[in-house]
Design a protein around this motif. Structure first.
Motif, PDB file in Angstrom:
ATOM      1  N   PHE A 112       0.832  -1.207   0.000  1.00 34.15           N
ATOM      2  CA  PHE A 112       0.000   0.000   0.000  1.00 34.15           C
ATOM      3  C   PHE A 112       0.865   1.255   0.000  1.00 34.15           C
ATOM      4  N   ARG A 113       0.333   2.308  -0.613  1.00 37.75           N
ATOM      5  CA  ARG A 113       0.927   3.643  -0.533  1.00 37.75           C
ATOM      6  C   ARG A 113      -0.207   4.635  -0.330  1.00 37.75           C
ATOM      7  N   LYS A 114      -0.023   5.527   0.633  1.00 39.46           N
ATOM      8  CA  LYS A 114      -1.083   6.504   0.897  1.00 39.46           C
ATOM      9  C   LYS A 114      -0.476   7.798   1.418  1.00 39.46           C
ATOM     10  N   GLY A 115      -1.020   8.909   0.957  1.00 37.22           N
ATOM     11  CA  GLY A 115      -0.549  10.212   1.420  1.00 37.22           C
ATOM     12  C   GLY A 115      -1.066  10.542   2.806  1.00 37.22           C
ATOM     13  N   LEU A 116      -0.302  11.349   3.515  1.00 43.56           N
ATOM     14  CA  LEU A 116      -0.663  11.805   4.864  1.00 43.56           C
ATOM     15  C   LEU A 116      -0.449  13.310   4.922  1.00 43.56           C
ATOM     16  N   LEU A 117      -1.451  14.022   5.380  1.00 39.76           N
ATOM     17  CA  LEU A 117      -1.348  15.471   5.556  1.00 39.76           C
ATOM     18  C   LEU A 117      -1.452  15.805   7.033  1.00 39.76           C
TER      19      LEU A 117
END
Length: 358
Positions: A300-305
């Motif tokens: 998995f790859r996911k952005g985090l803000l």
């Protein structure tokens, strides 16, 4: 205790030390008073009762001590547990049927959970079984407790997983009209229930949901919600997570965990410690890999803000770089007071028991 040790340390470690040590000392002293008032009623729960599953004819594996039942659509069945009170006193036992969930440690949980039902769960064990029961047992009494299983009309693939969480009900006693505080351990039994209608295999399906900053035991961290959307147990999970600043190739935070397990149709928050660093606003990338003992793999790859408002979490966090010295000092003070409180409590309990025996 009126105020937890973690909370006291957190108060001391906040920015600009808004609450001084005198107020903390007062809180600990109050805690000592409360415990001294309870010294005459300190108890330890014991396992003076037993629980056994009465295995029915439709048990798939009769060597198991939990229910492993082959069922049919619309089928209705009564299953039972045998409770035995081994003590010389009346005992009240609570038997609670619960759906299986996954806790924050990556362990399948059969106790009651405050978590919402997973949105992938179609057949809920709690809706198939009769409600919880409170069973009163006379000294040395043995009693069979029945529960009714009602299977849904439509067939399903995979498994439905739940269990009976069994624990002793402790009544709060009073003396001369005054409430007493009791200190005790809460021991419990779990009897699992696995329901299947066929041997058709189900391929596990993991998903990565929300990724967000937060605190775990007053430490900065990021949580990644992992969901098992399939009606099967995922076991022997190895999970590895890395966090990168957007556009950079070197990981700034990294964690590995082995032997994780997930209940069917459940989710949990996988914790990525922020290594005692402050949460800095900006954009990040999470890379998370998982594999199980059966050869299934996920990537998995996911952005985090992390927003400016999320930095407020740093105000509540422990052991951030500029605060370590003051936190260590405060921790030692509070820790010493806590140990002293326990020592005083132990002294009064022993003295009280000696007076009772004499």
């Amino acid at each position: 205790m009126a105020i937890s040790l973690f909370r006291l340390i957190a108060i001391l470690s906040r920015k600009e030390m808004k609450m001084d040590i005198n107020r903390v000392l007062s809180s600990v002293i109050i805690g000592i008073v409360i415990f001294l008032g309870a010294a005459g009623s300190v108890q330890a729960s014991d396992m003076n009762y037993s629980v056994q599953a009465n295995i029915p004819a439709n048990q798939l594996d009769k060597t198991k001590t939990y229910f492993d039942l082959r069922m049919k659509p619309r089928e209705k069945e009564t299953i039972s547990l045998t409770l035995k009170n081994k003590s010389g006193e009346v005992a009240t036992i609570l038997v609670e049927p619960n759906r299986a969930t996954t806790n924050r440690n990556g362990v399948i949980n059969y106790a009651a959970s405050n978590e919402k039902r997973d949105n992938s769960l179609e057949v809920d064990f709690e809706q198939l079984i009769s409600s919880k029961k409170e069973v009163k047992l006379a000294p040395n009494e043995e009693k069979k407790v029945d529960f009714t299983l009602q299977m849904p009309k439509r067939p399903f693939s995979g498994m439905v997983l739940g269990g009976f969480y069994v624990h002793k009900k402790e009544a709060n006693t009073t003396r001369a009209g005054a409430k007493e505080v009791q200190v005790k351990n809460d021991f419990s039994y779990v009897i699992g229930v696995k329901l299947t209608e066929s041997d058709e295999p189900v391929v596990p399906d993991l998903r990565l949901n929300e990724v967000k900053p937060g605190l775990e035991n007053y430490r900065t961290m990021v949580s990644a919600n992992i969901q098992n959307t399939s009606a099967t147990i995922v076991s022997n999970l190895h999970i590895e997570a890395e966090v990168f600043r957007q556009g950079e190739e070197k990981a700034i935070h990294h964690v590995k965990r082995d032997n994780q397990a997930m209940a069917p149709n459940s989710n949990y928050d996988f914790i990525i410690p922020w290594d005692k660093a402050k949460l800095a606003s900006g954009k990040y990338l999470l890379k998370l890999k998982a594999d199980d003992g059966a050869g299934h793999k996920w990537d998995f790859r996911k952005g985090l803000l992390i927003r400016e408002k999320d930095r407020a979490l740093n105000e509540e966090a422990l052991l951030l770089p500029k605060e370590r010295h003051s936190v260590l000092k405060s921790s030692l003070i509070v820790g010493g007071l806590f140990v002293g409180m326990i020592s005083i409590l132990t002294f009064f309990v022993i003295r009280s028991r000696k007076k009772s025996e004499s």
